[in-house]
Design an enzyme around this catalytic site. Structure first.
Site, PDB file in Angstrom:
ATOM      1  CE1 TYR A 132       0.888   1.042   4.404  1.00 32.47           C
ATOM      2  CE2 TYR A 132       0.659  -1.349   4.380  1.00 32.47           C
ATOM      3  CZ  TYR A 132       1.103  -0.191   4.990  1.00 32.47           C
ATOM      4  OH  TYR A 132       1.768  -0.269   6.188  1.00 32.47           O
ATOM      5  CG  HIS A 140      -3.717   6.560  10.229  1.00 34.99           C
ATOM      6  ND1 HIS A 140      -4.701   6.194   9.338  1.00 34.99           N
ATOM      7  CD2 HIS A 140      -2.921   5.459  10.376  1.00 34.99           C
ATOM      8  CE1 HIS A 140      -4.529   4.949   8.958  1.00 34.99           C
ATOM      9  NE2 HIS A 140      -3.457   4.470   9.582  1.00 34.99           N
ATOM     10  CB  CYS A 162      -1.837   2.376  11.844  1.00 32.74           C
ATOM     11  SG  CYS A 162      -0.177   2.655  11.220  1.00 32.74           S
ATOM     12  CG  ASN A 172      -7.361   2.042  10.654  1.00 32.39           C
ATOM     13  OD1 ASN A 172      -7.816   1.345   9.758  1.00 32.39           O
ATOM     14  ND2 ASN A 172      -6.061   2.316  10.730  1.00 32.39           N
TER      15      ASN A 172
END
Length: 425
Positions: free
Chosen positions: A318, A336, A353, A355
């Protein structure tokens, strides 16, 4: 005697010194002649002498050796050390320690390499007779390529940080004499804590308190590196002072099982966000559990899978731009905004991460400070102590055992454990 305090174990005592110091000279007072008539009175001043080491007029004195001042026939009333071209305040102020009977003074810190130094010492007898001796000498310069300096430090002066913030010092050359360098770095806080330095490699030293800092206070770090022999023939060349503020206490927690992120400020919960963390089918997509610290943040950031070893053109690759990214490790972990994730609070689907909804990510971005703790629970991948600023992952007893001085430092008292001085040859 100006600015003296009673002796304290493992602590340096200020003796009214007004400048950054360098080594002293050997000298003593001459006896006073008796010019009175009649019976000769006892001449106490003639018994009084001051000796300063090293000797007056000496050159190329090793800057890591201490100044030693001794009084004979009386006690020391004042010692002042001045270095040419240096302001005598902050990290440049030379302090010293007296023995119990106030007859011997030893400088606390090392001396600026390649400098001219003047030491002025005053001694007195019990009946008030005084003598003053002044010595001047110069120190050995640090050779090119052997001058230790700072590469970077966190935080920097003027910053406001979270309660978990360590002091991180990165040097531009390897340090072998770690205990001496630790002993030259003084941390002072308005709300005292116990703390200690650890080393990560030969060029990074980290100071961490036993517990989080108390919020809303100022912290000063005096890096008295000038003259410390960091390695064979390598000397620190400059002193530095860092002043930063610990702000409000904000501690966030992400629970892998509940898929919620909560935020506490000054002990009271103020936010509860749905989140989606690493999908955990492989280790690199598993969010690390443990006590993290906020490191930096970006309003916009390009996230690229190749930075964690996954080719962008591969099946799991990605490369996308995200908003309101807040870093909390060195293994690619950020909170994030993820408007594409429609299972926040329901399933862990990310590449590691946490989300968040865009509005929640924006709030966290705007309200986070460097050094705020962020605790992740419930995953089977433990945060490493050297992954980002994972320093709270090392229990205090292990942290203290890994200090080169081996002694906790009380940030409410001046000085440090240990000594920055080298040994005379």
């Amino acid at each position: 005697m100006t600015g003296t305090t009673p002796p304290t174990p493992n602590r340096r005592l200020a003796l009214g010194l007004l400048a950054l110091g360098v080594l002293g000279a050997t000298a003593c007072s001459a006896p006073r002649a008796d010019t009175s008539g009649g019976e000769e009175p006892q001449d106490t001043a003639s018994q009084l002498a001051v000796r300063i080491s090293p000797e007056d007029g000496a050159v190329d004195i090793r800057p890591d050796l201490p100044i030693i001042v001794k009084a004979e026939g009386g006690t020391l009333a004042d010692v002042r050390v001045r270095t040419a071209g240096q302001e005598d305040s902050g990290a440049n102020e030379m302090t010293g320690s007296l023995n119990d009977d106030k007859t011997e003074w030893t400088s606390d810190w090392t001396l600026v390499p390649g400098a001219d130094v003047t030491v002025t010492a005053t001694a007195e007898t019990a009946d008030g007779e005084k003598t003053e001796v002044t010595s001047a000498f110069s120190t050995l310069a640090a050779a090119e390529g052997q001058r230790l300096g700072l590469q970077s430090n966190f935080p920097t002066s003027g910053q406001t940080v979270g309660v978990g913030m360590p002091v991180i010092v990165n040097f531009d050359l390897p340090v072998q004499n770690k205990a001496r360098v630790e002993a030259a770095m003084e941390v002072l806080s308005e709300e005292p804590v116990l703390g200690a330095w650890n080393w990560f490699g030969d060029q990074a030293a980290v100071f961490r308190p036993e517990e989080y800092w108390q919020p809303n206070q100022n912290v000063t770090v005096n890096l008295r590196l000038a003259g410390v022999q960091a390695s064979d023939g390598v000397y620190g060349v400059e002193n530095h002072q860092l002043d930063f503020t610990v702000g409000r206490s904000q501690i966030s927690t992400i629970d892998s099982d509940s898929k919620r992120m909560t935020v506490e400020r000054d002990g009271e919960q103020i936010q509860d966000f749905p989140t989606s963390i690493g999908r955990a089918d492989v280790e690199r997509y598993t969010t690390t559990s443990g006590v993290h610290l906020i490191m930096e943040k970006y309003e916009e950031l390009v996230m690229d899978s190749s930075t964690v070893g996954v080719p962008v053109d591969g099946p799991d690759g990605y490369k996308l731009e995200v908003e309101y990214a807040v870093r909390f490790s060195d293994s690619g972990e950020f909170t994030h905004a993820a408007p594409w994730n429609d299972q926040l609070g329901e399933a862990n689907l990310s590449h590691g991460c946490p989300n968040l909804a865009t509005s929640d990510a924006k709030w966290f971005y705007e309200n986070s400070s460097m050094g705020d703790p962020l605790i992740v629970t419930g995953t089977d991948r433990e945060l490493e102590v050297d992954n980002g600023w994972g320093y709270w992952q090392r229990p205090w007893d292990e942290w203290l055992a890994n200090s080169s001085t081996g002694t906790a430092d009380d940030t409410g008292e001046p000085g440090t454990p240990g000594s920055p001085h080298g040994e005379a040859e």
